[in-house]
Design a protein around this motif. Structure first.
Motif, PDB file in Angstrom:
ATOM      1  N   LEU A  59     -62.235  17.384  31.474  1.00  0.00           N
ATOM      2  CA  LEU A  59     -61.597  18.097  32.575  1.00  0.00           C
ATOM      3  C   LEU A  59     -62.301  17.706  33.870  1.00  0.00           C
ATOM      4  O   LEU A  59     -63.481  17.992  34.059  1.00  0.00           O
ATOM      5  N   ASP A  60     -61.565  17.038  34.725  1.00  0.00           N
ATOM      6  CA  ASP A  60     -62.076  16.574  36.011  1.00  0.00           C
ATOM      7  C   ASP A  60     -61.205  17.200  37.089  1.00  0.00           C
ATOM      8  O   ASP A  60     -59.987  17.009  37.099  1.00  0.00           O
ATOM      9  N   TRP A  61     -61.822  17.956  38.009  1.00  0.00           N
ATOM     10  CA  TRP A  61     -61.048  18.642  39.039  1.00  0.00           C
ATOM     11  C   TRP A  61     -60.326  17.673  39.968  1.00  0.00           C
ATOM     12  O   TRP A  61     -59.382  18.059  40.646  1.00  0.00           O
ATOM     13  N   THR A  62     -60.749  16.427  39.990  1.00  0.00           N
ATOM     14  CA  THR A  62     -60.103  15.439  40.863  1.00  0.00           C
ATOM     15  C   THR A  62     -59.021  14.644  40.162  1.00  0.00           C
ATOM     16  O   THR A  62     -58.386  13.793  40.764  1.00  0.00           O
ATOM     17  N   ASP A  63     -58.801  14.910  38.875  1.00  0.00           N
ATOM     18  CA  ASP A  63     -57.806  14.160  38.095  1.00  0.00           C
ATOM     19  C   ASP A  63     -56.901  15.148  37.361  1.00  0.00           C
ATOM     20  O   ASP A  63     -57.298  15.777  36.391  1.00  0.00           O
ATOM     21  N   THR A  64     -55.674  15.269  37.816  1.00  0.00           N
ATOM     22  CA  THR A  64     -54.746  16.257  37.254  1.00  0.00           C
ATOM     23  C   THR A  64     -53.960  15.738  36.058  1.00  0.00           C
ATOM     24  O   THR A  64     -53.172  16.480  35.477  1.00  0.00           O
ATOM     25  N   SER A  65     -54.165  14.500  35.674  1.00  0.00           N
ATOM     26  CA  SER A  65     -53.281  13.839  34.711  1.00  0.00           C
ATOM     27  C   SER A  65     -53.232  14.514  33.348  1.00  0.00           C
ATOM     28  O   SER A  65     -52.198  14.452  32.669  1.00  0.00           O
ATOM     29  N   ASN A  66     -54.313  15.174  32.910  1.00  0.00           N
ATOM     30  CA  ASN A  66     -54.319  15.774  31.569  1.00  0.00           C
ATOM     31  C   ASN A  66     -54.402  17.298  31.598  1.00  0.00           C
ATOM     32  O   ASN A  66     -54.667  17.922  30.576  1.00  0.00           O
ATOM     33  N   TRP A  67     -54.172  17.904  32.755  1.00  0.00           N
ATOM     34  CA  TRP A  67     -54.326  19.353  32.842  1.00  0.00           C
ATOM     35  C   TRP A  67     -53.352  20.095  31.935  1.00  0.00           C
ATOM     36  O   TRP A  67     -53.721  21.090  31.302  1.00  0.00           O
ATOM     37  N   ASP A  68     -52.115  19.634  31.845  1.00  0.00           N
ATOM     38  CA  ASP A  68     -51.141  20.299  30.967  1.00  0.00           C
ATOM     39  C   ASP A  68     -51.600  20.234  29.518  1.00  0.00           C
ATOM     40  O   ASP A  68     -51.484  21.220  28.766  1.00  0.00           O
ATOM     41  N   GLU A  69     -52.144  19.099  29.116  1.00  0.00           N
ATOM     42  CA  GLU A  69     -52.637  18.931  27.741  1.00  0.00           C
ATOM     43  C   GLU A  69     -53.829  19.854  27.477  1.00  0.00           C
ATOM     44  O   GLU A  69     -53.916  20.496  26.419  1.00  0.00           O
ATOM     45  N   VAL A  70     -54.751  19.935  28.437  1.00  0.00           N
ATOM     46  CA  VAL A  70     -55.930  20.776  28.283  1.00  0.00           C
ATOM     47  C   VAL A  70     -55.540  22.241  28.133  1.00  0.00           C
ATOM     48  O   VAL A  70     -56.155  22.996  27.374  1.00  0.00           O
ATOM     49  N   LEU A  71     -54.485  22.662  28.809  1.00  0.00           N
ATOM     50  CA  LEU A  71     -54.073  24.064  28.817  1.00  0.00           C
ATOM     51  C   LEU A  71     -53.121  24.435  27.686  1.00  0.00           C
ATOM     52  O   LEU A  71     -52.807  25.618  27.507  1.00  0.00           O
ATOM     53  N   ASP A  72     -52.684  23.483  26.914  1.00  0.00           N
ATOM     54  CA  ASP A  72     -51.707  23.745  25.852  1.00  0.00           C
ATOM     55  C   ASP A  72     -52.276  24.718  24.819  1.00  0.00           C
ATOM     56  O   ASP A  72     -53.327  24.476  24.215  1.00  0.00           O
ATOM     57  N   GLY A  73     -51.602  25.835  24.615  1.00  0.00           N
ATOM     58  CA  GLY A  73     -52.005  26.818  23.616  1.00  0.00           C
ATOM     59  C   GLY A  73     -53.153  27.723  24.018  1.00  0.00           C
ATOM     60  O   GLY A  73     -53.625  28.533  23.209  1.00  0.00           O
ATOM     61  N   VAL A  74     -53.603  27.653  25.261  1.00  0.00           N
ATOM     62  CA  VAL A  74     -54.748  28.449  25.726  1.00  0.00           C
ATOM     63  C   VAL A  74     -54.274  29.822  26.188  1.00  0.00           C
ATOM     64  O   VAL A  74     -53.280  29.946  26.897  1.00  0.00           O
ATOM     65  N   GLU A  75     -55.006  30.860  25.795  1.00  0.00           N
ATOM     66  CA  GLU A  75     -54.680  32.231  26.211  1.00  0.00           C
ATOM     67  C   GLU A  75     -55.665  32.767  27.249  1.00  0.00           C
ATOM     68  O   GLU A  75     -55.281  33.547  28.120  1.00  0.00           O
ATOM     69  N   ASN A  76     -56.934  32.391  27.123  1.00  0.00           N
ATOM     70  CA  ASN A  76     -57.979  32.839  28.050  1.00  0.00           C
ATOM     71  C   ASN A  76     -58.633  31.627  28.702  1.00  0.00           C
ATOM     72  O   ASN A  76     -58.839  30.595  28.040  1.00  0.00           O
ATOM     73  N   VAL A  77     -59.002  31.755  29.963  1.00  0.00           N
ATOM     74  CA  VAL A  77     -59.689  30.669  30.661  1.00  0.00           C
ATOM     75  C   VAL A  77     -60.896  31.217  31.411  1.00  0.00           C
ATOM     76  O   VAL A  77     -60.785  32.206  32.144  1.00  0.00           O
ATOM     77  N   PHE A  78     -62.040  30.561  31.203  1.00  0.00           N
ATOM     78  CA  PHE A  78     -63.224  30.828  32.013  1.00  0.00           C
ATOM     79  C   PHE A  78     -63.409  29.650  32.950  1.00  0.00           C
ATOM     80  O   PHE A  78     -63.602  28.513  32.513  1.00  0.00           O
ATOM     81  N   VAL A  79     -63.322  29.918  34.245  1.00  0.00           N
ATOM     82  CA  VAL A  79     -63.375  28.858  35.250  1.00  0.00           C
ATOM     83  C   VAL A  79     -64.663  28.976  36.056  1.00  0.00           C
ATOM     84  O   VAL A  79     -64.914  30.011  36.681  1.00  0.00           O
ATOM     85  N   VAL A  80     -65.458  27.914  36.031  1.00  0.00           N
ATOM     86  CA  VAL A  80     -66.649  27.830  36.873  1.00  0.00           C
ATOM     87  C   VAL A  80     -66.276  27.004  38.097  1.00  0.00           C
ATOM     88  O   VAL A  80     -65.978  25.812  37.985  1.00  0.00           O
ATOM     89  N   THR A  81     -66.262  27.638  39.263  1.00  0.00           N
ATOM     90  CA  THR A  81     -65.904  26.928  40.482  1.00  0.00           C
ATOM     91  C   THR A  81     -67.099  26.120  40.966  1.00  0.00           C
ATOM     92  O   THR A  81     -68.161  26.692  41.229  1.00  0.00           O
ATOM     93  N   PRO A  82     -66.985  24.797  41.076  1.00  0.00           N
ATOM     94  CA  PRO A  82     -68.126  23.962  41.480  1.00  0.00           C
ATOM     95  C   PRO A  82     -68.653  24.345  42.859  1.00  0.00           C
ATOM     96  O   PRO A  82     -67.883  24.691  43.757  1.00  0.00           O
ATOM     97  N   VAL A  83     -69.963  24.270  43.008  1.00  0.00           N
ATOM     98  CA  VAL A  83     -70.609  24.596  44.281  1.00  0.00           C
ATOM     99  C   VAL A  83     -70.777  23.320  45.105  1.00  0.00           C
ATOM    100  O   VAL A  83     -71.259  22.307  44.611  1.00  0.00           O
ATOM    101  N   GLY A  84     -70.350  23.385  46.366  1.00  0.00           N
ATOM    102  CA  GLY A  84     -70.635  22.315  47.298  1.00  0.00           C
ATOM    103  C   GLY A  84     -69.911  21.017  47.059  1.00  0.00           C
ATOM    104  O   GLY A  84     -70.375  19.951  47.474  1.00  0.00           O
ATOM    105  N   ARG A  85     -68.749  21.085  46.435  1.00  0.00           N
ATOM    106  CA  ARG A  85     -67.996  19.841  46.204  1.00  0.00           C
ATOM    107  C   ARG A  85     -66.597  19.908  46.803  1.00  0.00           C
ATOM    108  O   ARG A  85     -65.772  19.028  46.556  1.00  0.00           O
TER     109      ARG A  85
END
Length: 270
Positions: free
Chosen positions: A38-64
């Protein structure tokens, strides 16, 4: 109940993954270096990463400057049917403009999800052993030099408390809650270094420097200008006294006291 953990190689994300797996729960660890990339600068696989997911823990990067990218990821998560999101930013983010970096992710989570929780931890004890401060000290033979005053106090929090709160928010009903997470007392950087000296901590000495001095040392580590500027902003806030507050977030979320420095040293450093 499948959970996606971003920033899964970081100090908090790694501990969240470990806890969920120890409970036998399905969890996907995601980062730029994990098997699930999972790369915040590359959206190409986001749909695949999220497939079947019910809960998400998101760490927002600092200073980027990636808060708006994270917000875009949350939009995709909502469309994919994610029911619950836990966003981790940093102490004081609630006072930032709504379109600023980490604040943008918080605001979007509230707009998109019925169940959301925001975690805002202070600096971590683990920064002295495996994070930013440890990295700087290792490059300077154990000397940690930061742009803060000798009496600047910070209510450092243990990463385990942050991870425990994240797991609770993922598995229990903490919807609509915003937790500022701190330790049980405010300490100076010198006090922490003094108490951890002689342990496995790589930080042996502490000295105050000005912002220019810190910038030189951080740039020498290859850190980006934006990241260094963000750190300097956080240090400046600490000098103004904005990081010394002892908040009730850990007690409110977990029903227990936060881990003190002495226990951190005993269990995580020695």
């Amino acid at each position: 109940m499948s959970t996606l953990v971003t920033g899964s190689t970081g100090m908090v994300g790694r501990r969240v993954v470990t806890q969920l797996r120890s409970r036998g729960l399905p969890v996907t660890a995601a980062s730029r270096t994990e098997r699930t990339r999972l790369d915040w600068t590359d959206t190409s696989n986001w749909d695949e990463v999220l497939d079947g997911v019910e809960n998400v823990f998101v760490v927002t990067p600092v200073g980027r400057s990636l808060g708006h990218r994270v917000a875009g990821f949350l939009e995709k998560a909502a469309k994919a049917g994610v029911a619950n999101v836990v966003v981790m930013s940093a102490m004081g983010t609630e006072h930032a403009p709504s379109d600023s970096d980490q604040r943008a992710a918080e605001v979007r989570a509230k707009e998109l999800f019925d169940r959301w929780t925001v975690l805002r931890p202070n600096w971590l004890f683990q920064d002295f052993t495996e994070g930013t401060f440890a990295d700087l000290a290792r490059s300077r033979n154990g000397r940690l030099r930061l742009p803060v005053k000798k009496r600047t106090e910070v209510s450092f929090v243990d990463a385990r408390d942050v991870a425990d709160t994240a797991v609770a928010a993922l598995l229990e009903d903490h919807g609509g809650k915003e937790y500022t997470l701190t330790g049980p007392q405010a300490l100076t950087f010198r006090e922490v270094v003094k108490q951890t000296r002689g342990t496995e901590s790589p930080v042996w000495r502490f000295k105050s420097v000005d912002e220019a001095g810190f910038y030189f040392r951080a740039a020498d580590r290859g850190w980006s200008d934006r990241y260094i500027d963000t750190l300097n902003e956080r240090f400046a806030a600490a000098v103004r006294g904005n990081a010394a507050e002892v908040a009730e977030g850990v007690r409110e979320a977990l029903g227990r006291d936060p881990i003190p420095l002495a226990r951190f040293i005993r269990e995580a450093v020695l």
